[in-house]
Design a protein around this motif. Structure first.
Motif, mmCIF file in Angstrom:
data_model
loop_
_atom_site.group_PDB
_atom_site.id
_atom_site.type_symbol
_atom_site.label_atom_id
_atom_site.label_comp_id
_atom_site.label_asym_id
_atom_site.label_seq_id
_atom_site.Cartn_x
_atom_site.Cartn_y
_atom_site.Cartn_z
ATOM 1 N N SER A 175 0.758 -1.075 0.188
ATOM 2 C CA SER A 175 -0.365 0.169 -0.055
ATOM 3 C C SER A 175 0.196 0.837 -0.598
ATOM 4 O O SER A 175 2.075 0.897 0.728
ATOM 5 C CB SER A 175 -1.070 -0.200 1.122
ATOM 6 O OG SER A 175 -1.573 1.438 1.473
ATOM 7 N N SER A 339 -9.734 1.412 -0.264
ATOM 8 C CA SER A 339 -9.001 0.682 -2.045
ATOM 9 C C SER A 339 -8.796 -1.401 -1.231
ATOM 10 O O SER A 339 -8.789 -1.611 -2.115
ATOM 11 C CB SER A 339 -7.913 1.128 -2.166
ATOM 12 O OG SER A 339 -6.787 1.052 -1.697
ATOM 13 N N ASP A 342 -12.155 -2.404 -0.911
ATOM 14 C CA ASP A 342 -12.839 -3.342 -1.712
ATOM 15 C C ASP A 342 -12.161 -4.197 -2.326
ATOM 16 O O ASP A 342 -13.327 -4.799 -2.780
ATOM 17 C CB ASP A 342 -12.649 -1.930 -2.827
ATOM 18 C CG ASP A 342 -13.782 -0.705 -2.544
ATOM 19 O OD1 ASP A 342 -14.890 -0.377 -1.583
ATOM 20 O OD2 ASP A 342 -13.345 0.483 -2.492
ATOM 21 N N GLN A 343 -10.407 -4.548 -2.489
ATOM 22 C CA GLN A 343 -9.887 -5.593 -3.135
ATOM 23 C C GLN A 343 -10.152 -6.662 -2.546
ATOM 24 O O GLN A 343 -11.266 -8.052 -3.160
ATOM 25 C CB GLN A 343 -8.762 -5.064 -2.761
ATOM 26 C CG GLN A 343 -8.409 -4.206 -4.213
ATOM 27 C CD GLN A 343 -6.978 -4.146 -3.906
ATOM 28 O OE1 GLN A 343 -5.842 -4.358 -4.981
ATOM 29 N NE2 GLN A 343 -6.407 -3.303 -3.462
#
Length: 363
Positions: A175, A339, A342-343
């Motif tokens: 990340s 993010s 969501d993944q």
């Protein structure tokens, strides 16, 4: 003669009235019915007392790990409230030499309708006792004892749950939104002991990480037991400071608390296990891989009371059965980037649909 006849008639009337009263009492109390556990019905208060199931829980450790054994205890406490069972917990301590005698003492007491006990470290003990005491029933968790008619086993797909943890760790270490993530694609794993069930966690973790990015490397350390938190902390600090790890996953029961403490002190990220440990160090413990022992213990005891628990079989509880999953609470919501959330939703959906298949080294 008339006096004698009247006396005999009075005696007969008394006898008939007593007989009618007795018959009426039986009809009003139970109507000749038998309930599911084989006991006769009675008044509601007496019936509740008769049907109270006595459950013994043997902890081959001590409570207070805020993880594995505490989760089973929560399940038993829920069963006491929701199902009306009578529970009693015996803590066996860390000396493995005491466990066989401790469990046999519970069996020999004939105090418990069913005994809760588990982990791979007691499999042989319980299998032996189940054969020597065929009238004692066991609910065995977190490992399998097959083909014994008085043992029901429930295992958890730790490989599936750990796949999610590995995918999450891979997303964390790569990340650009998390301050403590470094450029190195290296994640950590700290296990209690180098035994098959813990290596099944590790295998699933590695599969999940490499699903996200095949270049991810996993650094593994083993403590040697499940209680030595200081050693766990030392191993974790070595991962953080010497091996470029920025997120590590602990599978070590009470010892794993040392892993989480190290992550908090170093400003790194950790993943808890068995129970939701996010609250211990919010922002450092980003999520936890939960074996839902509490809800599955409650489920098993409910089935036991209903007479539908499949003794003699082993059930494997994975993502689709709700046996394992990641902890998503207010701390997860606050500290995990959208993010990554969501993944993870996408990956979980593929596991539920069967598109992602996770291998277990125990199969």
């Amino acid at each position: 003669m008339k006096r004698k006849a009247k006396t005999m008639l009075a005696v007969c009337l008394v006898a008939v009235m007593a007989l009618l009263a007795a018959c009426g009492g039986n009809n009003s109390n139970n109507g000749g019915n038998t309930n599911a556990n084989g006991s006769s019905g009675g008044s509601s208060s007496n019936n509740a007392a008769e049907k109270a199931i006595k459950v013994g829980y043997y902890v081959n450790a001590t409570l207070g790990d805020k993880s594995f054994f505490d989760s089973v205890q929560r399940g038993l406490e829920r069963a006491e409230i929701e199902l009306g069972v009578e529970g009693k917990t015996i803590e066996g301590g860390s000396n493995q030499a005491d466990w066989a005698a401790g469990i046999e003492s519970m069996v020999a007491s004939k105090e418990y309708d069913v005994i809760l006990v588990g982990t791979s470290q007691t499999t042989e003990i319980v299998a032996d006792l189940a054969q020597r005491y065929p009238d004692q029933q066991f609910i065995f968790f977190d490992d399998a004892i097959s083909d014994l008619p008085n043992v029901y086993s429930m295992t958890y797909s730790q490989s599936e749950g750990s796949f999610l943890a590995g995918a999450f760790a891979a997303l964390v270490t790569t990340s650009t939104e998390l301050e403590a993530s470094n450029p190195d694609k290296v994640i950590g794993f700290v296990g209690g002991m180098d035994i098959p069930v813990i290596n099944d966690f590790r295998s699933g973790y590695e599969q999940g990480a490499k699903y996200v990015d095949p270049e991810i490397q996993v650094v593994s350390s083993f403590i040697g037991d499940f209680v030595d938190a200081p050693k766990a902390k030392e191993l974790t600090l070595a991962q953080f400071n010497s091996q470029n790890v920025d997120v590590t996953y602990q599978v070590a029961a009470a010892a794993g608390l040392g892993v989480l403490e190290a992550g908090s002190e170093e400003g790194k990220y950790t993943i808890g296990v068995d129970s939701n440990q996010n609250y211990l160090y919010p922002g450092s413990v980003l999520t936890s891989m939960m074996k839902n022992l509490d809800t599955t213990v409650l489920r098993a005891l409910s089935k036991y009371i209903d007479g539908t628990l499949p003794f003699g079989t082993v059930e494997v509880l994975g993502v689709q059965e709700g046996g394992v999953g990641l902890a998503k609470d207010e701390h997860f919501d606050q500290y995990v980037p959208q993010s990554i959330k969501d993944q993870m939703i996408e990956i979980e959906g593929k596991m539920l649909s069967g598109e992602i298949q996770v291998e277990s080294i125990l199969e």
